[in-house]
Design an enzyme around this catalytic site. Structure first.
Site, PDB file in Angstrom:
ATOM      1  N   ARG A 233      -7.767  -6.129  -5.337  1.00 52.04           N
ATOM      2  CA  ARG A 233      -7.317  -7.572  -4.358  1.00 52.04           C
ATOM      3  C   ARG A 233      -8.684  -8.005  -4.017  1.00 52.04           C
ATOM      4  O   ARG A 233      -8.602  -9.167  -3.818  1.00 52.04           O
ATOM      5  CB  ARG A 233      -6.327  -7.103  -3.074  1.00 52.04           C
ATOM      6  CG  ARG A 233      -5.034  -6.464  -3.855  1.00 52.04           C
ATOM      7  CD  ARG A 233      -4.208  -5.869  -2.654  1.00 52.04           C
ATOM      8  NE  ARG A 233      -4.995  -4.694  -2.037  1.00 52.04           N
ATOM      9  CZ  ARG A 233      -4.353  -4.074  -0.920  1.00 52.04           C
ATOM     10  NH1 ARG A 233      -3.433  -4.395  -0.243  1.00 52.04           N
ATOM     11  NH2 ARG A 233      -5.189  -3.273  -0.269  1.00 52.04           N
TER      12      ARG A 233
ATOM     13  N   SER B 288       2.381  -0.469   7.445  1.00 52.09           N
ATOM     14  CA  SER B 288       3.441  -1.603   7.622  1.00 52.09           C
ATOM     15  C   SER B 288       4.607  -1.357   6.936  1.00 52.09           C
ATOM     16  O   SER B 288       5.760  -1.578   7.421  1.00 52.09           O
ATOM     17  CB  SER B 288       2.916  -3.029   7.433  1.00 52.09           C
ATOM     18  OG  SER B 288       2.016  -3.085   6.184  1.00 52.09           O
TER      19      SER B 288
ATOM     20  N   HIS C 274      -5.680  -1.400   9.981  1.00 50.37           N
ATOM     21  CA  HIS C 274      -4.753  -1.908   8.917  1.00 50.37           C
ATOM     22  C   HIS C 274      -4.944  -3.306   8.660  1.00 50.37           C
ATOM     23  O   HIS C 274      -6.110  -3.627   8.525  1.00 50.37           O
ATOM     24  CB  HIS C 274      -3.366  -1.578   9.348  1.00 50.37           C
ATOM     25  CG  HIS C 274      -2.238  -1.580   8.331  1.00 50.37           C
ATOM     26  ND1 HIS C 274      -2.352  -1.766   6.821  1.00 50.37           N
ATOM     27  CD2 HIS C 274      -1.074  -1.633   8.264  1.00 50.37           C
ATOM     28  CE1 HIS C 274      -1.456  -1.839   6.073  1.00 50.37           C
ATOM     29  NE2 HIS C 274      -0.657  -1.859   6.827  1.00 50.37           N
TER      30      HIS C 274
ATOM     31  N   HIS D  38     -10.731   3.384   2.613  1.00 52.25           N
ATOM     32  CA  HIS D  38      -9.394   3.237   2.173  1.00 52.25           C
ATOM     33  C   HIS D  38      -8.790   4.654   2.236  1.00 52.25           C
ATOM     34  O   HIS D  38      -9.420   5.515   1.822  1.00 52.25           O
ATOM     35  CB  HIS D  38      -8.906   2.711   0.692  1.00 52.25           C
ATOM     36  CG  HIS D  38      -7.882   2.052   0.560  1.00 52.25           C
ATOM     37  ND1 HIS D  38      -6.548   2.844   0.568  1.00 52.25           N
ATOM     38  CD2 HIS D  38      -7.132   0.731   1.357  1.00 52.25           C
ATOM     39  CE1 HIS D  38      -5.498   2.191   0.396  1.00 52.25           C
ATOM     40  NE2 HIS D  38      -5.723   0.933   0.979  1.00 52.25           N
TER      41      HIS D  38
ATOM     42  N   ASP E 186      -9.302  -6.760   2.682  1.00 52.20           N
ATOM     43  CA  ASP E 186      -9.766  -7.423   3.753  1.00 52.20           C
ATOM     44  C   ASP E 186     -11.320  -7.795   3.763  1.00 52.20           C
ATOM     45  O   ASP E 186     -11.518  -8.866   4.557  1.00 52.20           O
ATOM     46  CB  ASP E 186      -9.443  -6.717   5.073  1.00 52.20           C
ATOM     47  CG  ASP E 186      -7.953  -6.291   5.209  1.00 52.20           C
ATOM     48  OD1 ASP E 186      -7.016  -7.178   4.934  1.00 52.20           O
ATOM     49  OD2 ASP E 186      -7.462  -4.993   5.476  1.00 52.20           O
TER      50      ASP E 186
END
Ligand code: NMX
Ligand code: MLT
Length: 482
Positions: A360, A274, A304, A351, A406
């Site tokens: 995160r 992105s 993604h 990843h 995620d």
């Protein structure tokens, strides 16, 4: 085999220059003026002939790295070919936003008295200006966004022309594109703006676009899932809480989670799909709307940002298959092995850069431990975390068996009642705007050039190998600027 050594004179110059610069504000009375005056400095700094070191690297051909054929085929992983000021990713430590880790930001960025999580308005200020804002600075940003938040009617009409079951990310991308009619950059370019001033209308577009994104996103959510019963904004709320309010979720804990969510998803250096797509399209001097919509089309891919919806879909399918009672670790293990044996990915794991658990993920786990430690889905996420890394590691080919951002977000969103998982990537997108659009302003301020890497055919590579079998480095074709 090494394909071609490459040079990054101009890119290094910009990076060193920006790192050396100390952006200090003359005044904090008028936020917009302050932001602009800070952004004005880099160009004049770059052009100062007395700074011989900068001039040297700008025109120099210092080697930044080298790369091989497998990288050219395999998504250019680890190739240092971009300069992005706003954040830097370490494979083991995770992301640093302008030098600060996520725990540091949760500590240092201003927050409301009622909530321990940082205000994303403050993160944007930091990303743009490389300075931790005061609470007053954050209020300035919030006020500018609140003033600019009114979305033109034609944007809603454009979205309304789409079938209601159009994926929310498609609606989001079209909504962003429809807002392009308002672009200051397009107008300024048409009027013949000097290239040294590009950053100024870009900055204006970026501030307006970010201001309007929550409204557009909430409109899509209410249209898709709540029979088009829209909720008016509440100008007394901060950017995140107002977003939550327009979505229809007015619990203070959800406000807190959204502030955290919108902060941690904002940026992940420049090479992710992105960020890179936004930067790439922007390099053609496409305006912020066109560039950011491209970034969002990339975020909508399942490898993604769409992974956040895929995680919950995967967990719900596992629950359906294995029964709705508590899932044992053995059952989860079996389901992971089955997913792999069917040639599918385990969403939320792996990843391209990270080699440890994503900070995160940890930030969200900490939030969940405090706010909803007994939630069923949250506990499934934690149980998957206990067993998945070993199984994924055993495959021997997955470079990072650990969870990414995620893996956790969906379970918290479900906890607060936001169960429509096809919408989750839109939330990611609203947050990602903060990083990639701050970067876009810098791209224009620093005069970054149009992106145009060289490509070759497989036939060319075969010939190259034949000619260079004994060599490890061969400048067979020139990579200097055309
Ligand atoms: N489950 C199954 N296989 C995997 C996984 C996974 N979670 N992660 C990597 N692999 C496979 C990958 O498909 C590749 O297989 P093959 O050689 O057959 O093509 C092999 O392992 C090596 O891949 P890596 O080099 O470890 O990973 P890569 O850098 O190519 O891809 C991801 C990174 C993130 C795309 C990959 O780990 C993945 O597909 N993860 C699941 C989707 C996901 O969670 N994406 C979200 C990423 C974070 N974000 O928000 O963007
Ligand atoms: C991101 O936040 O962009 C993802 O973790 C993907 C990446 O960094 O490549």
């Amino acid at each position: 085999m090494q394909l071609i050594g490459y040079t990054q004179g101009r890119a290094i110059g910009i990076a060193i220059d920006v790192m050396q610069k100390n952006y200090k504000h003359a005044t904090k009375k008028e936020a917009l003026q302050t932001l602009k005056s800070v952004l004005e400095n880099p160009q004049s700094y770059l052009q100062d002939p007395s700074l011989s070191k900068v001039a040297e690297v700008l025109t120099g051909d210092t080697q930044l790295g080298s790369y091989n054929i497998s990288q050219a085929y395999g998504g250019m992983k680890s190739m240092m070919a971009l300069v992005t000021e706003t954040s830097l990713l370490d494979p083991n430590e995770g992301i640093r936003f302008r030098g600060y880790t996520i725990p540091e930001l949760r500590e240092k960025l201003p927050n409301l008295e009622s909530c321990n999580e940082p205000l994303p308005e403050g993160l944007f200020y930091l990303l743009l200006l490389d300075e931790i804002p005061t609470f007053k600075d954050v209020q300035h940003v919030a006020n500018v966004w609140a003033r600019r938040a009114i979305v033109p009617l034609h944007v809603f009409k454009a979205i309304d022309r789409l079938p209601r079951d159009t994926h929310p990310m498609t609606q989001f991308s079209i909504g962003i594109m429809a807002m392009q009619t308002e672009s200051h950059f397009v107008k300024a370019y048409r009027e013949g703006i000097n290239k040294k001033e590009y950053w100024d209308p870009m900055y204006e577009d970026v501030m307006t676009l970010i201001a309007r994104l929550p409204r557009v996103a909430a409109y899509i959510y209410r249209r898709s899932y709540k029979k088009g019963k829209h909720i008016e904004p509440n100008p007394d709320l901060d950017w995140s809480a107002n977003f939550a309010h327009m979505l229809g979720y007015d619990q203070p804990d959800f406000y807190s989670y959204l502030r955290l969510f919108l902060t941690i998803h904002a940026d992940h250096e420049g090479g992710n799909v992105s960020a890179h797509a936004t930067h790439l399209v922007g390099s053609a001097l496409s305006d912020a709307y066109l560039s950011f919509a491209s970034g969002m089309n990339g975020l909508a891919g399942p490898l993604h940002g769409l992974a956040n919806q895929e995680v919950i879909r995967w967990i719900l399918e596992m629950k359906k298959k294995l029964g709705n009672g508590g899932l044992s670790k053995e059952e989860i293990e079996g389901y992971i092995r089955q997913t792999l044996s069917e040639g599918k990915v385990v969403p939320g794991y792996g990843h391209a850069v990270l080699r440890k658990t994503d900070p995160r993920f940890i930030a969200q786990m900490e939030f969940a431990k405090k706010h909803c430690p007994d939630d069923e889905l949250v506990n499934i996420v934690w149980n998957v975390y206990e067993v998945a890394p070993t199984i994924l590691g055993e495959t021997g080919k997955i470079k990072n068996p650990w969870p990414n951002v995620d893996a956790h977000s969906g379970s918290l969103l479900v906890h607060y009642g936001l169960v429509e998982y096809d919408f989750y990537t839109v939330l990611f997108g609203v947050s990602r705007a903060l990083g990639v659009l701050a970067s876009l302003v810098w791209d224009r301020a620093l005069g970054q050039g149009i992106e145009r890497p060289k490509s070759v055919t497989t036939g060319w590579i075969k010939e190259f190998i034949a000619k260079n079998t004994a060599k490890t480095e061969a400048p067979a074709i020139s990579t200097t600027a055309e």
